[in-house]
Write an enzyme that holds these catalytic residues in place. Structure first.
Site, PDB file in Angstrom:
ATOM      1  N   ASP A  28       0.853  -1.195   0.000  1.00 27.76           N
ATOM      2  CA  ASP A  28       0.000   0.000   0.000  1.00 27.76           C
ATOM      3  C   ASP A  28       0.885   1.238   0.000  1.00 27.76           C
ATOM      4  O   ASP A  28       2.089   1.146   0.194  1.00 27.76           O
ATOM      5  CB  ASP A  28      -1.032  -0.014   1.143  1.00 27.76           C
ATOM      6  CG  ASP A  28      -0.430   0.079   2.530  1.00 27.76           C
ATOM      7  OD1 ASP A  28       0.795  -0.138   2.667  1.00 27.76           O
ATOM      8  OD2 ASP A  28      -1.168   0.365   3.487  1.00 27.76           O
ATOM      9  N   PRO A  29       0.316   2.422  -0.253  1.00 32.06           N
ATOM     10  CA  PRO A  29       1.147   3.615  -0.417  1.00 32.06           C
ATOM     11  C   PRO A  29       1.902   3.978   0.860  1.00 32.06           C
ATOM     12  O   PRO A  29       1.511   3.621   1.973  1.00 32.06           O
ATOM     13  CB  PRO A  29       0.129   4.707  -0.776  1.00 32.06           C
ATOM     14  CG  PRO A  29      -1.083   3.985  -1.265  1.00 32.06           C
ATOM     15  CD  PRO A  29      -1.111   2.698  -0.500  1.00 32.06           C
TER      16      PRO A  29
END
Length: 225
Positions: free
Chosen positions: A65-66
């Site tokens: 995920d970011p």
């Protein structure tokens, strides 16, 4: 969505955006962006698909995920915006890049030049709350990003899938290895880089494969900004 995606991805994914899971994901994101600080900026969520068209994908580097710190995430896995210090995993990627192909370590952490050459920098989850890793896990993103992997897997033209760490390697079952090429190793995180990421030579191996199938190799070197 048609305005956000380039046309090649829209043609491949348009049915996904009508499905109930995506409608629920959209409503969740409206609430999250209204009530919390969420990364990346809304206009950057689909940058991986914006910079790298469906037809031009040569390599996929799969992230989780970011980044969840201010100013870091901009819609490309492992990449940070210019002017932001590269996080530890990205620093280790640059060390391996230098050891593998002799490229200089750049003065920034933006991987946009890779994306423009056909490297799809795809996270499996495309948004995150500030300071809360995995906060948008299990909300629907995985279904969409699995469908992106699936449409690439169905493509006749081979793709190199670079899978770092167990999370990325769970996607192996979606990839037809008789048609596509997988490069896997431990994650570049400081916790695992010395267990086999360093020395794995993913960049030269990807280019060797691309040349074998008659494709242009990636220029992995990153000029200073």
């Amino acid at each position: 969505m048609k305005q956000i995606l380039n046309d090649s991805w829209w043609q491949q994914l348009k049915d996904e955006f009508d499905k109930p899971y995506y409608q629920e994901l959209r409503e969740m994101l409206k609430r999250e962006y209204a009530e919390h600080t969420v990364y990346p900026e809304p206009n950057d969520i689909y940058n991986a698909l914006h910079y790298t068209s469906y037809e031009n994908v040569k390599v996929v580097i799969l992230g989780q995920d970011p980044y969840h710190g201010p100013g870091q995430a901009h819609g490309l896995s492992f990449s940070v915006q210019p002017g932001v210090n590269p996080p530890p995993s990205l620093k280790n990627i640059f060390i391996e890049l230098q050891n593998d192909i002799g490229a200089d370590i750049p003065n920034h952490g933006s991987l946009v030049s890779w994306a423009k050459q056909g490297v799809l920098l795809l996270n499996t989850v495309l948004t995150v709350r500030r300071g809360q890793a995995n906060s948008h896990k299990g909300k629907g993103w995985e279904q969409l990003t699995d469908s992106i992997i699936d449409v690439l897997n169905k493509r006749d033209k081979p793709v190199v899938f670079i899978l770092w760490g167990r999370h990325a390697q769970m996607k192996k079952e979606r990839i037809d290895t008789s048609k596509h090429f997988i490069i896997q190793s431990p994650h570049p995180s400081p916790f695992s880089a010395r267990n086999g990421f360093f020395g794995s030579r993913p960049f030269s191996r990807a280019n060797q494969y691309l040349e074998q199938i008659g494709d242009e190799p990636i220029d992995w070197s990153l000029p200073n900004l």
